[in-house]
Design a protein around this motif. Structure first.
Motif, PDB file in Angstrom:
ATOM      1  N   HIS B 206       0.834  -1.208   0.000  1.00  0.00           N
ATOM      2  CA  HIS B 206       0.000   0.000   0.000  1.00  0.00           C
ATOM      3  C   HIS B 206       0.861   1.248   0.000  1.00  0.00           C
ATOM      4  O   HIS B 206       0.488   2.270  -0.585  1.00  0.00           O
ATOM      5  CB  HIS B 206      -0.917   0.013   1.222  1.00  0.00           C
ATOM      6  N   PHE B 207       2.020   1.152   0.645  1.00  0.00           N
ATOM      7  CA  PHE B 207       2.906   2.323   0.631  1.00  0.00           C
ATOM      8  C   PHE B 207       3.384   2.610  -0.791  1.00  0.00           C
ATOM      9  O   PHE B 207       3.437   3.765  -1.222  1.00  0.00           O
ATOM     10  CB  PHE B 207       4.106   2.108   1.565  1.00  0.00           C
ATOM     11  N   VAL B 208       3.729   1.534  -1.521  1.00  0.00           N
ATOM     12  CA  VAL B 208       4.146   1.717  -2.916  1.00  0.00           C
ATOM     13  C   VAL B 208       3.030   2.408  -3.700  1.00  0.00           C
ATOM     14  O   VAL B 208       3.276   3.309  -4.510  1.00  0.00           O
ATOM     15  CB  VAL B 208       4.509   0.356  -3.540  1.00  0.00           C
ATOM     16  N   PHE B 214       0.903  10.156  -5.385  1.00  0.00           N
ATOM     17  CA  PHE B 214       1.451  11.514  -5.472  1.00  0.00           C
ATOM     18  C   PHE B 214       2.245  11.734  -6.757  1.00  0.00           C
ATOM     19  O   PHE B 214       2.230  12.818  -7.316  1.00  0.00           O
ATOM     20  CB  PHE B 214       2.318  11.811  -4.248  1.00  0.00           C
ATOM     21  N   LEU B 215       2.936  10.689  -7.210  1.00  0.00           N
ATOM     22  CA  LEU B 215       3.736  10.868  -8.436  1.00  0.00           C
ATOM     23  C   LEU B 215       2.849  11.192  -9.632  1.00  0.00           C
ATOM     24  O   LEU B 215       3.211  11.990 -10.491  1.00  0.00           O
ATOM     25  CB  LEU B 215       4.544   9.598  -8.725  1.00  0.00           C
ATOM     26  N   PHE B 216       1.680  10.561  -9.696  1.00  0.00           N
ATOM     27  CA  PHE B 216       0.811  10.716 -10.865  1.00  0.00           C
ATOM     28  C   PHE B 216       0.437  12.179 -11.103  1.00  0.00           C
ATOM     29  O   PHE B 216       0.750  12.726 -12.169  1.00  0.00           O
ATOM     30  CB  PHE B 216      -0.411   9.810 -10.713  1.00  0.00           C
TER      31      PHE B 216
ATOM     32  N   ALA C  67      -4.633   9.460  -0.415  1.00  0.00           N
ATOM     33  CA  ALA C  67      -3.663   8.842   0.486  1.00  0.00           C
ATOM     34  C   ALA C  67      -4.314   8.513   1.824  1.00  0.00           C
ATOM     35  O   ALA C  67      -4.103   7.422   2.384  1.00  0.00           O
ATOM     36  CB  ALA C  67      -2.485   9.787   0.692  1.00  0.00           C
ATOM     37  N   LEU C  68      -5.151   9.447   2.323  1.00  0.00           N
ATOM     38  CA  LEU C  68      -5.806   9.191   3.609  1.00  0.00           C
ATOM     39  C   LEU C  68      -6.710   7.974   3.521  1.00  0.00           C
ATOM     40  O   LEU C  68      -6.778   7.154   4.452  1.00  0.00           O
ATOM     41  CB  LEU C  68      -6.617  10.415   4.047  1.00  0.00           C
ATOM     42  N   LEU C  69      -7.417   7.837   2.365  1.00  0.00           N
ATOM     43  CA  LEU C  69      -8.292   6.672   2.195  1.00  0.00           C
ATOM     44  C   LEU C  69      -7.469   5.386   2.245  1.00  0.00           C
ATOM     45  O   LEU C  69      -7.839   4.424   2.929  1.00  0.00           O
ATOM     46  CB  LEU C  69      -9.033   6.763   0.859  1.00  0.00           C
ATOM     47  N   VAL C  70      -6.347   5.385   1.496  1.00  0.00           N
ATOM     48  CA  VAL C  70      -5.530   4.168   1.467  1.00  0.00           C
ATOM     49  C   VAL C  70      -5.005   3.856   2.866  1.00  0.00           C
ATOM     50  O   VAL C  70      -5.055   2.718   3.329  1.00  0.00           O
ATOM     51  CB  VAL C  70      -4.362   4.336   0.470  1.00  0.00           C
TER      52      VAL C  70
END
Lengths: 560, 224, 146
Positions: B206-208, B214-216, C67-70
């Motif tokens: 999930h971190f990946v 953010f990169l997108f 990101a918060l959802l993930v």
């Protein structure tokens, strides 16, 4: 502190002789064995770094440098810096004494992740191998800071190799840091609350926080320099519109906190040693504990004081200068609290205590000169001179190495179960202190007079020579002071008197198990009911007097 | 100590390594340790994001011009693939916790397939850069007059550094998840009846995904 | 922060099974948000600087929401122990402190474009050139000692 005492016969196997095959050492998951392997490794690296330092001092005796060529001199001081910082100072106390003591002090059987600990050891060896290979294949001439664009564009030396080594060492460091954090959070014995922890554990917790927050930043920064050299990815390249100063920003974002990675564990050691040999509970426990955390977190906002003469904006320089003054406060809190711990305590000048007192004296000089350098006006004149060199050696050698030696002498009986020759140890402590001052105090003067660092020609100003000769003379005394412990500590392994569980009459869980400890540290998990530094209770004093009589016997006898 | 751990042999559900007292302490330690590791990963990529921010702030108009070289459709496709893989990884953790082995294996397989799909799309993008001589270095070639070639090269340096490092993480993820799937399939003692390995690897994966989230927008969708 | 170790044996908080329905909802939301950010990037409100700032903040805001959802649902941070939450918040928070660097970049002159083109006659030799042309080494430095 009253914990369940563990009474066992001395015939029982300890961690050293539990299994004796080479494989059982190389593949061990026991934190104590890993600590011993680190100790052997970093002692060798310390020797290598010292040889480089000796070559530098030899070269500087004459104003025209009769010993090394320009290029060889650059490579020598870089080797000295890289070996000492990456292979000794950053790992010294955490990897050896941290690994050995963190589980013992909090009442755990091992670190949370023993396998990760072993991986960390081998990552350390791999990284060290890369760094040493770089030195063998011609060395590096950038200085240990690897500033761009010199390192990325001009330097014709093994920069990429040594940077890969530093990158791998960073991951070794991260693995240790994660391990300590989880261990301290999750593996404490019942009743060992946060404010009952030894201050040594607090300082290691703070150190580990710095490691996991800072090390990745420098890892990626160094990796980008490698990528720039090898694959032309010019992130710091001014040719592409990049900013080389950005490298300095990111490098010091880690490397200034890294100074605290080196010094905080030493401060933890000194807290333990001073409380023990003053027979006094540490003054202002919570302040000392919290000052470690304050140093760790505040230390991330002062990196710019290394860059006052780079093209960094003067406005940010002012801000950094201000925050740099602030960080003197928690450091001073520690020094004052140690002094007050000794006040009205019954101070016993055993060898670990002499080292710890040496730490205090040298660290105060190093810290105060740091305040000169933190103020922008003086720094602009003093940076890049030998004043800086003297300052950081007072903090690094006077602080960390003295702390390391104090720890070595304090916990040596615990690690190997043998007493060393105490009078020799005292001689060594005094020699190191004197030799250190003779080596580095002249460098303050010669730096103030204007001798630049990293230069080995100073024939245009022959007045510098007398100070350099004094410094080189002091370094031989210092070397003698470092060599002595190697002799008497090795000798003690063979013929030292048995130390018993608690030779110093210290408090703390690690002193309640046998010396050396068994493989699983504790026969029963201890239950902690009181504060760690419980030196003032009457029961303890009676017990201590009895042990003192025994100790006199041991130290007077010296060795069998 | 009043609390005496019941020793269960390793390989059984609830087995505890000797340094721990019970399964809760062990599981907690693993999860906290993984999060601590992810903090280091955040700082690792964080430094790159910082560099990106500084150069983007400096060269916003140029970066906006250069980013048209990247195909946002491929980027969006890759985002979808990675989100799907993350979703199936979350499902794998769910089934691991319920000890439904077959479903868990199917989810892990989907995750690995998605990860390969991601790399294939990435490869297509990168080979296009190769053909257009947009790889930083001596052969870098830039014809657009509105953007200085050095800044274009800086943009692509950042692009390759960040997506490349992310790609390395994807490859590591593929290896780790495949090994996990094999171990689960073989009922290996290290993973049998224990959801923690799946959960930890899930956190990593999930971190990946997070990094790519953010990169997108930062590379493919630079707004004006 | 001060968890008494004795208490950690009681709770069973690390073992929370996230229901599949929540995972599906999260996934759908993520895809919708991705479409939204692609759509938003096509807007061009105007050339003024504040439109650009707004567009960037919007894109970043959507990314943070995703990101918060993930983190909350896929990674299960919503049900994680307080300690894990501390690391999550601390880690993501601390990385933003690096942006302190902008104080420098915002307050100094920085003209890196000028002179980017190499002038071969005056430039110091790059280490890459030395492999092709060893004589270039003579500029200002001694050869490496044997």
């Amino acid at each position: 502190m009253s914990a369940v005492a563990t009474q066992v016969s001395h015939q029982e196997k300890n961690y050293l002789n539990d299994e004796n095959t080479i494989k059982s050492w190389l593949l061990t998951k026991d934190h104590k064995r890993i600590a011993v392997m680190y100790l052997v490794a970093i002692s060798i690296f310390f020797l290598a770094g010292s040889i480089a330092a000796g070559m530098i001092r030899l070269e500087l005796v004459s104003p025209r440098g009769a010993f090394l060529t320009n290029d060889a001199y650059n490579r020598t001081f870089t080797a000295h810096g890289v070996i000492m910082i990456f292979l000794f100072l950053l790992v010294g106390i955490p990897a050896v004494f941290g690994n050995f003591l963190v589980p013992l002090m909090i009442g755990a059987k091992d670190l949370a992740f023993p396998r990760l600990n072993l991986v960390s050891l081998y990552l350390f060896f791999t990284g060290a191998a890369f760094a040493l290979l770089a030195l063998i294949f011609g060395g590096v001439d950038t200085g240990w800071t690897f500033y761009t664009p010199y390192s990325s564009m001009y330097s014709n030396s093994q920069v990429a190799l040594v940077l890969v080594g530093a990158f791998i060492l960073g991951f070794s460091s991260i693995a240790t840091g994660v391990n300590f954090i989880v261990t301290i959070h999750k593996m404490r014995a019942p009743g060992m609350t946060w404010f009952r922890l030894p201050l040594y554990i607090w300082s290691h917790y703070a150190t580990s926080i710095i490691i996991i927050l800072g090390t990745p930043v420098v890892a990626i920064t160094l990796l980008l320099v490698v990528l720039e050299r090898v694959f032309h990815l010019g992130v710091f390249s001014p040719e592409l519109g990049g900013d080389p100063v950005l490298f300095q920003h990111l490098f010091w974002f880690y490397s200034h906190p890294a100074v605290y990675i080196m010094i905080l564990p030493a401060m933890g050691v000194v807290s333990e040693v001073i409380a023990c040999f003053s027979r006094n509970s540490i003054f202002g426990y919570k302040f000392v504990a919290m000052s470690s955390m304050a140093i760790a977190l505040l230390g991330f906002f002062v990196w710019g004081h290394h860059m006052f003469i780079s093209s960094q904006s003067m406005y940010q320089g002012l801000v950094f200068s201000l925050i740099t003054f602030l960080i003197a406060v928690p450091s001073a809190v520690k020094v004052f609290n140690w002094s007050l711990t000794m006040y009205k305590g019954s101070v016993w000048l055993a060898s670990p205590m002499i080292f710890a007192l040496g730490f205090m004296g040298l660290f105060v000089i190093g810290g105060l000169t740091g305040v000169y350098l933190g103020s922008i006006g003086t720094d602009v004149h003093l940076t890049g001179t030998y004043f800086i060199v003297a300052h950081f050696h007072y903090v690094m050698v006077g602080g960390t190495v003295m702390g390391f030696l104090a720890a070595l002498h304090f916990w040596w009986p615990k690690m190997f179960g043998k007493m060393y020759n105490e009078s020799m140890a005292k001689v060594s402590a005094v020699l190191v202190f004197i030799g250190f001052n003779v080596t580095f105090f002249p460098q303050f003067i010669v730096g103030y007079l204007g001798m630049p660092r990293r230069y080995h020609y100073y024939y245009l100003n022959p007045d510098f020579q007398i100070w350099n000769i004094a410094s080189s003379f002091g370094s031989t005394v210092l070397a003698l002071g470092f060599l002595l412990p190697v002799i008497y500590l090795t000798k003690s392994l063979k013929s030292g008197a048995p130390a018993g569980p608690n030779p110093w009459g210290a408090t703390g869980l690690e002193w309640e198990v046998e010396s050396p400890p068994t493989k699983h540290n504790f026969h029963e998990i201890p239950v902690v009911t009181g504060l760690v530094y419980d030196y003032n209770s009457e029961a303890d004093e009676a017990a201590w007097e009895e042990e003192e009589r025994e100790m006199e016997h041991v130290t007077r006898g010296g060795q069998h | 100590m009043a609390h005496v751990a019941k020793k269960i042999p390793l390989g059984e559900p609830g087995a505890v390594f000797e340094q721990y007292e019970d399964i809760h302490q062990q599981n907690d330690s693993y999860v906290v340790g993984m999060w601590a590791f992810l903090v280091t990963e955040v700082m690792f990529f964080g430094a790159l994001f910082l560099m990106y921010s500084i150069y983007r702030w400096k060269y916003q108009p140029y970066f906006w011009e250069v980013h048209h070289e990247l195909d946002w459709r491929l980027g969006a496709l890759n985002t979808t693939i990675l989100l799907a893989s993350s979703f199936s990884m979350a499902l794998a953790v769910h089934f691991a916790q319920r000890t439904q082995k077959t479903k868990q294996l199917m989810c892990l397989g989907t995750t690995v397939l998605c990860a390969f799909g991601f790399l294939v799309v990435k490869g297509i993008e990168w080979s296009a850069k190769w053909e257009h001589h947009h790889i930083p270095g001596p052969n870098f070639h830039w014809t657009e007059a509105t953007v200085p070639p050095n800044v274009a090269q800086l943009f692509f340096s950042l692009y390759f550094a960040m997506t490349g490092l992310h790609g390395v993480h994807v490859v590591v993820g593929i290896i780790v998840i495949s090994v996990l799937a094999i171990l689960v399939a073989k009922d290996n003692v290290m993973v049998k009846g224990d959801y923690i390995p799946t959960e930890l690897i899930g956190l990593y994966w999930h971190f990946v995904d997070l990094v790519w989230i953010f990169l997108f927008p930062l590379f493919y969708l630079i707004p004006r | 922060m001060s968890h008494d170790h004795l208490e950690t044996h009681d709770g069973d908080y690390s073992h929370h099974v996230v229901p599949i329905s929540k995972l599906i909802t999260t996934f759908i939301l993520l895809i919708v948000l991705m479409a939204a950010t692609v759509f938003a990037s096509t807007w061009h409100l105007g050339d003024a600087w504040y439109f650009s700032v707004f567009a960037n903040l919007l894109a970043l805001g959507i990314a943070v929401t995703k990101a918060l959802l993930v983190i909350s649902y896929f990674m299960g941070a919503k049900w994680a122990s307080n300690l894990s939450k501390m690391f999550i918040i601390g880690g993501f928070g601390w990385f933003t402190t690096m942006y302190f660097m902008f104080l420098d970049y915002g307050t100094r002159q920085w003209e890196p474009i000028k002179g980017w083109e190499r002038d071969a006659s005056t430039a110091l030799p790059r280490f890459k050139d030395l492999d092709e042309n060893p004589e270039a080494q003579d500029v200002g430095q001694q050869p490496a000692s044997p």
